[in-house]
Motif scaffolding. Structure first.
Motif, mmCIF file in Angstrom:
data_model
loop_
_atom_site.group_PDB
_atom_site.id
_atom_site.type_symbol
_atom_site.label_atom_id
_atom_site.label_comp_id
_atom_site.label_asym_id
_atom_site.label_seq_id
_atom_site.Cartn_x
_atom_site.Cartn_y
_atom_site.Cartn_z
ATOM 1 N N THR A 1 0.938 -0.805 -0.129
ATOM 2 C CA THR A 1 0.097 -0.083 0.043
ATOM 3 C C THR A 1 0.714 1.150 -0.078
ATOM 4 O O THR A 1 2.215 1.082 0.482
ATOM 5 C CB THR A 1 -0.863 -0.049 1.306
ATOM 6 O OG1 THR A 1 -0.059 0.242 2.512
ATOM 7 C CG2 THR A 1 -1.782 -1.174 1.427
ATOM 8 N N SER A 2 0.195 2.456 -0.655
ATOM 9 C CA SER A 2 1.086 3.805 -0.494
ATOM 10 C C SER A 2 1.341 4.115 1.127
ATOM 11 O O SER A 2 2.487 4.637 1.295
ATOM 12 C CB SER A 2 0.208 4.610 -1.130
ATOM 13 O OG SER A 2 -0.086 4.451 -2.413
ATOM 14 N N LYS A 3 0.495 3.590 2.039
ATOM 15 C CA LYS A 3 0.784 3.969 3.408
ATOM 16 C C LYS A 3 1.843 3.477 3.753
ATOM 17 O O LYS A 3 2.833 4.122 4.528
ATOM 18 C CB LYS A 3 -0.610 3.890 4.086
ATOM 19 C CG LYS A 3 -0.490 4.192 5.515
ATOM 20 C CD LYS A 3 -1.788 3.876 6.309
ATOM 21 C CE LYS A 3 -1.606 4.381 7.901
ATOM 22 N NZ LYS A 3 -2.985 4.064 8.776
ATOM 23 N N THR A 4 1.904 1.980 3.679
ATOM 24 C CA THR A 4 3.096 1.204 4.142
ATOM 25 C C THR A 4 4.438 1.841 3.232
ATOM 26 O O THR A 4 5.532 1.863 4.087
ATOM 27 C CB THR A 4 2.835 -0.040 3.770
ATOM 28 O OG1 THR A 4 1.654 -0.644 4.192
ATOM 29 C CG2 THR A 4 4.154 -1.048 4.392
ATOM 30 N N LEU A 5 4.469 2.098 2.149
ATOM 31 C CA LEU A 5 5.687 2.706 1.635
ATOM 32 C C LEU A 5 6.000 4.003 1.941
ATOM 33 O O LEU A 5 7.345 4.189 2.341
ATOM 34 C CB LEU A 5 5.185 2.775 -0.076
ATOM 35 C CG LEU A 5 6.496 3.429 -1.059
ATOM 36 C CD1 LEU A 5 7.518 2.681 -0.778
ATOM 37 C CD2 LEU A 5 5.966 3.522 -2.211
ATOM 38 N N ARG A 6 5.260 4.837 2.364
ATOM 39 C CA ARG A 6 5.399 6.234 2.795
ATOM 40 C C ARG A 6 6.067 6.029 4.127
ATOM 41 O O ARG A 6 7.001 6.585 4.701
ATOM 42 C CB ARG A 6 4.254 6.957 3.069
ATOM 43 C CG ARG A 6 4.542 8.630 3.558
ATOM 44 C CD ARG A 6 3.153 9.160 3.818
ATOM 45 N NE ARG A 6 2.201 9.589 2.717
ATOM 46 C CZ ARG A 6 2.394 10.608 2.248
ATOM 47 N NH1 ARG A 6 3.285 11.605 2.586
ATOM 48 N NH2 ARG A 6 1.719 10.784 1.061
ATOM 49 N N SER A 7 5.257 5.026 4.903
ATOM 50 C CA SER A 7 6.109 4.921 6.548
ATOM 51 C C SER A 7 7.216 4.051 6.474
ATOM 52 O O SER A 7 8.137 4.762 7.163
ATOM 53 C CB SER A 7 5.070 3.673 7.126
ATOM 54 O OG SER A 7 5.408 3.307 8.042
ATOM 55 N N ARG A 8 7.678 3.348 5.282
ATOM 56 C CA ARG A 8 9.292 3.011 5.174
ATOM 57 C C ARG A 8 10.009 3.961 4.967
ATOM 58 O O ARG A 8 11.082 4.086 5.570
ATOM 59 C CB ARG A 8 9.194 1.796 4.096
ATOM 60 C CG ARG A 8 8.300 0.743 4.254
ATOM 61 C CD ARG A 8 9.062 -0.635 4.936
ATOM 62 N NE ARG A 8 8.298 -1.672 4.906
ATOM 63 C CZ ARG A 8 8.414 -2.472 4.053
ATOM 64 N NH1 ARG A 8 9.184 -2.393 2.788
ATOM 65 N NH2 ARG A 8 7.595 -3.735 3.996
#
Length: 348
Positions: free
Chosen positions: A311-318
């Motif tokens: 997900t985009s959210k997970t990518l941003r969090s990384r």
């Protein structure tokens, strides 16, 4: 690291005689002929011949003649030809010499040998020559074809030294800034698999992507802003506002020539804040002169170590996790300035 022993054919007679005696002593001490040959760096057949002669007639029966062809005989290329080819490899690109190849790989060198000397050399032999000459395969660094060397020289010799002098006079903090993007399905690393089988990885939707603009100083400071979509003048101004809010004193920002960095809205906003902020532009097509590029490489090499996000959210969090970690590692940030292309701005 494996140690490579010199070819015994290039050793002196005295050294060869010492090897013979050590070989015999090793066998008498209980070592196998194969082990002795491997330890001394000679052929197993040679050790066997020495031992057979010794057991039949003693030390005086040891063969003194040399076997095998002398080192260097039978080679396709002479030493003079090899030296000329190395000069071309060091100073010319394949395209300079009319060879259709992006870099000097084995095929390109094979074509070079054919063009220069009319000799058809097998690819494997080309690799042996390259190893003998001290060349190793490396991932090529990127160099923009449109880069103007005079513009780069002026930046290194005049423009940047003047900026650095002004920064000292105004006690300004210099931030080198750049944008990068990370895709959820991109993984630059390697994976192991059985011989003959490909390493595979399950990838998420290729349209999942997150971007970031960041800035670093040569004293280890880091600032960043993540966003989706393209960089715009408005987003760049938002990042500049963040710098003014979180960094005290005067700030010098050094960026590339991305159109968003020089939009009229950006120029007008910077002028309104010229008491604390100035923006300078790197030479065109010269990303290697920006130390923040090496932060981007570091990010892309590590952000997916725990697996590809879905997900985009997970990518941003990384991305944010990686960058927040950098906030606590100023010495690591400073190491980006040690790359040979950017050590011109490692201090100041």
């Amino acid at each position: 690291m494996a140690i490579t022993l010199p070819d015994s054919r290039g050793l002196s007679d005295e050294v060869l005689q010492a090897l013979r005696l050590r070989a015999l002593h090793g066998i008498e001490s209980g070592f196998s002929q194969a082990d002795v040959a491997r330890l001394l760096g000679v052929a197993g057949e040679t050790v066997s011949r020495w031992w057979t002669a010794y057991t039949a007639g003693g030390l005086q029966a040891l063969p003194q003649e040399r076997t095998g062809r002398p080192v260097g005989t039978g080679r396709t290329l002479s030493d003079e030809q090899g030296a000329h080819l190395q000069l071309l490899l060091d100073t010319k690109s394949p395209s300079d010499l009319g060879i259709a190849a992006p870099v000097w790989n084995r095929r390109a060198v094979r074509d070079l040998i054919l063009n220069e000397y009319g000799l058809r050399v097998p690819i494997r032999t080309v690799g042996e020559y390259l190893r003998r000459w001290g060349y190793t395969a490396k991932k090529p660094s990127r160099h923009a074809r449109k880069q103007d060397p005079d513009e780069v020289r002026e930046w290194l010799e005049q423009t940047y030294p003047a900026i650095e002098k002004l920064a000292r006079a105004e006690r300004a903090t210099m931030f080198w800034c750049d944008e990068t993007g990370t895709a959820a399905d991109a993984y630059p690393g390697y994976g192991y698999a059985r011989e003959g089988q490909r390493a595979t990885i399950e990838v998420p939707d290729p349209h999942i992507r997150m971007n970031m603009v960041s800035g670093i100083s040569n004293t280890g400071d880091v600032r960043f802003l993540t966003y989706s979509g393209t960089m715009t003048a408005e987003r760049f101004i938002t990042f500049l506002k963040q710098l003014l809010t979180t960094v005290p004193g005067t700030i010098f920002v050094i960026v590339d020539n991305l159109p968003a960095h020089a939009k009229d809205a950006v120029v007008a906003w910077v002028q309104q804040h010229e008491d604390r902020l100035a923006v300078f532009y790197l030479p065109r097509y010269s990303p290697e002169l920006n130390p923040d590029e090496y932060l981007n490489n570091d990010l892309k090499g590590q952000v997916h170590d725990a697996g590809l996000p879905d997900t985009s959210k997970t990518l941003r969090s990384r991305i944010q996790r990686f960058m927040h970690k950098l906030l606590m590692l100023p010495k690591h940030v400073m190491s980006y300035f040690l790359h040979p292309k950017v050590n011109y701005c490692a201090s100041g």
